[in-house]
Design a protein around this motif. Structure first.
Motif, PDB file in Angstrom:
ATOM      1  N   TYR A  37       0.811  -1.336   0.089  1.00  0.00           N
ATOM      2  CA  TYR A  37      -0.157   0.193   0.047  1.00  0.00           C
ATOM      3  C   TYR A  37       0.867   1.307   0.028  1.00  0.00           C
ATOM      4  O   TYR A  37       0.239   2.359   0.170  1.00  0.00           O
ATOM      5  CB  TYR A  37      -0.831  -0.109   1.246  1.00  0.00           C
ATOM      6  N   PHE A 155      -4.630  -3.576  10.321  1.00  0.00           N
ATOM      7  CA  PHE A 155      -3.740  -2.199  10.338  1.00  0.00           C
ATOM      8  C   PHE A 155      -2.876  -1.882   9.323  1.00  0.00           C
ATOM      9  O   PHE A 155      -2.255  -0.899   9.409  1.00  0.00           O
ATOM     10  CB  PHE A 155      -3.161  -2.202  11.805  1.00  0.00           C
ATOM     11  N   SER A 158      -3.383   1.377   7.129  1.00  0.00           N
ATOM     12  CA  SER A 158      -3.128   2.687   7.972  1.00  0.00           C
ATOM     13  C   SER A 158      -1.668   2.786   8.314  1.00  0.00           C
ATOM     14  O   SER A 158      -1.269   4.013   8.386  1.00  0.00           O
ATOM     15  CB  SER A 158      -4.096   2.280   9.308  1.00  0.00           C
ATOM     16  N   PHE A 161       0.002   4.466   5.278  1.00  0.00           N
ATOM     17  CA  PHE A 161      -0.231   5.880   4.984  1.00  0.00           C
ATOM     18  C   PHE A 161       0.193   6.477   6.123  1.00  0.00           C
ATOM     19  O   PHE A 161       0.835   7.617   5.681  1.00  0.00           O
ATOM     20  CB  PHE A 161      -1.900   5.971   5.266  1.00  0.00           C
ATOM     21  N   LEU A 162       0.618   6.302   7.429  1.00  0.00           N
ATOM     22  CA  LEU A 162       1.284   6.818   8.539  1.00  0.00           C
ATOM     23  C   LEU A 162       2.460   7.095   8.127  1.00  0.00           C
ATOM     24  O   LEU A 162       3.031   8.233   8.237  1.00  0.00           O
ATOM     25  CB  LEU A 162       0.816   6.421   9.791  1.00  0.00           C
ATOM     26  N   SER A 252     -13.851  10.447   7.070  1.00  0.00           N
ATOM     27  CA  SER A 252     -12.876   9.802   6.793  1.00  0.00           C
ATOM     28  C   SER A 252     -12.320   9.141   8.073  1.00  0.00           C
ATOM     29  O   SER A 252     -11.761   7.776   8.337  1.00  0.00           O
ATOM     30  CB  SER A 252     -11.666  10.389   6.166  1.00  0.00           C
ATOM     31  N   GLY A 256     -12.307   5.057   9.176  1.00  0.00           N
ATOM     32  CA  GLY A 256     -11.072   4.558   9.833  1.00  0.00           C
ATOM     33  C   GLY A 256     -11.084   3.767  11.033  1.00  0.00           C
ATOM     34  O   GLY A 256     -10.503   2.880  11.686  1.00  0.00           O
TER      35      GLY A 256
END
Length: 398
Positions: A37, A155, A158, A161-162, A252, A256
Motif C-alpha cells: 500500500y 492495520f 493505516s 499511510f502513516l 474519513s 477508519g
C-alpha cells in the motif's frame, strides 16, 4: 506432583513460543502490507512530478491488484512444490526490489510494470505463510498465529499511510518507497535465520484441495463476505458525506475507526467458534447481515446500517483461514488459502459495483442477495457431515 509441574511448565513454554511466533509472523506480514500500500498515499506526488493523469494512476493501481490476485492460487501450488519458506523469502526479496526500483521510476509504463511485479510477489506471501503455519502448529495454536496475521492485515493500510506521511514531511515520495521497503528487508534475514523448518516441509501433490467441494463452498462464502465487507467499507466515507452531511475529514476519521472495532469483534467471533463451531458463526454473521440489509429495503441503506453489517460480518473474519491448517494436510493448505483468498478478491470487486446502486438508493437487491448467497454456502458447510470429501467436524484430514 512433578509430572503436573512438568506438564504445566511445558504448556507455559509452548504458549510463550506461540505468542512469540505470532508476533514475529504478524510483524512480517505487516511489512508486506507496507510495501503493497506504499503507493496509495504517494499518488498525488507521483502525478505531479511524473506528469500522469488520474486515469493512468488508476490503471497502474489496477495492475498491482491484478498481479496480487493472479499470484494467489499458483503460489499455493508453488509452496507445495518448492517449499513455503523458499517461496516466502523469494517473494520478500522481489517485493523489496520492486519498491526500491519504484523509487527510481520516471514514466507510467515502468511504474505500472513494477506495481504488477510487486503484486505478483505479494500474492505469494499469504499462501506461503499459511502453509508454514500448517506445518508447525496444530489445534487452537493456529487461531492465535493466523488471527495475529489477519489483525496485522487490518492495520496494514493505516500503517502504510502513516509511514508515508511521516517520510514526506522530511523528504520526497521516492524516499517513501525506500522507507516502506526497509522493514521487510530488515526482517527477512531474521525470519530466515529462525525459520520453523524443524518438522520438515511436506512436498508433493497439492491439487487435492481443488477437488474438495467444501473448499469451493468456503471460497463462495468468503467471496460473499468480502463483497459486503469491503464493498460497504469502500462506500462508507461517501455515505457519511452525502447522506449524513459530514465533512470529508470527519467521515474519513470515522470510517477508519470501523476496522479497529472489527478487529475486536473478530476476537469475539473466534472465541465463540470454540463453543459452537466456526461454520455456525459464519452462518450467524451472514444471517445478521441478511436481516440488516433486508431492513434497508424499507428504510434505505444508511451509514448506520452499513456499519452494523460490517461489524456483524467481522464475527467470522478470522474463521475462513484459521480452520484450513487444522483440517487439511499441510501440503494442501497453501493452495486452499490462495484459492479462497482469490475468490474473496473477486467478490470484493463485484461487491463494490453491486453495492453502488444500493448506496445511490436505486436498487438495493444486491445488498440482500450477497449475504443470502453467503448464508447458503455457510449452511452447506455446516451440514456436511461424516463421509463428505472433507469432514469439517473432525480435526486434520490426512
Amino acid at each position: 506432583m512433578k509430572l503436573i509441574c512438568s506438564c504445566e511448565s511445558l504448556k507455559g513454554e509452548t504458549m510463550r513460543r506461540v505468542w512469540r511466533i505470532s508476533l514475529e509472523f504478524s510483524a512480517y506480514y505487516l511489512s508486506f502490507y507496507l510495501c503493497r500500500y506504499s503507493v496509495l498515499p504517494l499518488l498525488p506526488s507521483i502525478a505531479a512530478e511524473v506528469g500522469l493523469s488520474y486515469g493512468q494512476l488508476a490503471a497502474s493501481i489496477s495492475m498491482l491488484y491484478a498481479g496480487y490476485a493472479l499470484a494467489l492460487t499458483p503460489s499455493g501450488l508453488a509452496a507445495a512444490a518448492v517449499g513455503a519458506w523458499r517461496l516466502l523469502l523469494g517473494s520478500a526479496a522481489v517485493t523489496v526490489l520492486a519498491n526500491l526500483l519504484l523509487a527510481l521510476a520516471r514514466d507510467w509504463i515502468t511504474i505500472s510494470l513494477l506495481l504488477f511485479v510487486n503484486g505478483l510477489a505479494q500474492g505469494a506471501a499469504w499462501p506461503s505463510l499459511m502453509q508454514a503455519v500448517a506445518v508447525e502448529f496444530r489445534g487452537s495454536d493456529v487461531d492465535y498465529v493466523v488471527g495475529a496475521m489477519l489483525t496485522a492485515a487490518l492495520f496494514g493500510p493505516s500503517a502504510a499511510f502513516l509511514l508515508a506521511s511521516l517520510v514526506m514531511y522530511v523528504a520526497n515520495w521516492r524516499v517513501a518507497f525506500v522507507a516502506s521497503a526497509a522493514p521487510l528487508a530488515a526482517l527477512s534475514p531474521v525470519i530466515a535465520a529462525g525459520r520453523r523448518g524443524r518438522r520438515g516441509e511436506p512436498r508433493g501433490e497439492a491439487l487435492g484441495a481443488v477437488k474438495r467441494l467444501a473448499i469451493w463452498l468456503l471460497g463462495m462464502a468468503y467471496a460473499c463476505h468480502y463483497a459486503l465487507l469491503r464493498g460497504l467499507l469502500s462506500w462508507l466515507p461517501t455515505m457519511l458525506v452525502e447522506v449524513e452531511g459530514l465533512e470529508p475529514p470527519t467521515a474519513s476519521l470515522l470510517s477508519g475507526a470501523v476496522p479497529l472495532a472489527s478487529a475486536c469483534i473478530a476476537v469475539v467471533g473466534a472465541l465463540l467458534s470454540r463453543r459452537t463451531s466456526p461454520w455456525s458463526v459464519i452462518a450467524l454473521s451472514f444471517a445478521a447481515a441478511a436481516l440488516l440489509t433486508t431492513y434497508s429495503l424499507a428504510t434505505g441503506l444508511s451509514a448506520a446500517v452499513a456499519t452494523a453489517v460490517i461489524l456483524a460480518l467481522s464475527l467470522s473474519e478470522w474463521l475462513y483461514f484459521t480452520q484450513l491448517p487444522q483440517l487439511l494436510p499441510p501440503r494442501e493448505v497453501g493452495l486452499a488459502s490462495g484459492l479462497v483468498d482469490t475468490l474473496g478478491y473477486a467478490g470484493s470487486s463485484l461487491g463494490t459495483m453491486l453495492l453502488a446502486s444500493a448506496v445511490e438508493g436505486k436498487c438495493p437487491a444486491g445488498a440482500v442477495l450477497i449475504p443470502l448467497a453467503g448464508l447458503s454456502a455457510a449452511v452447506a458447510l455446516r451440514l456436511r457431515g461424516p463421509g463428505g470429501d472433507m469432514d469439517f467436524r473432525r480435526r486434520r484430514v490426512c
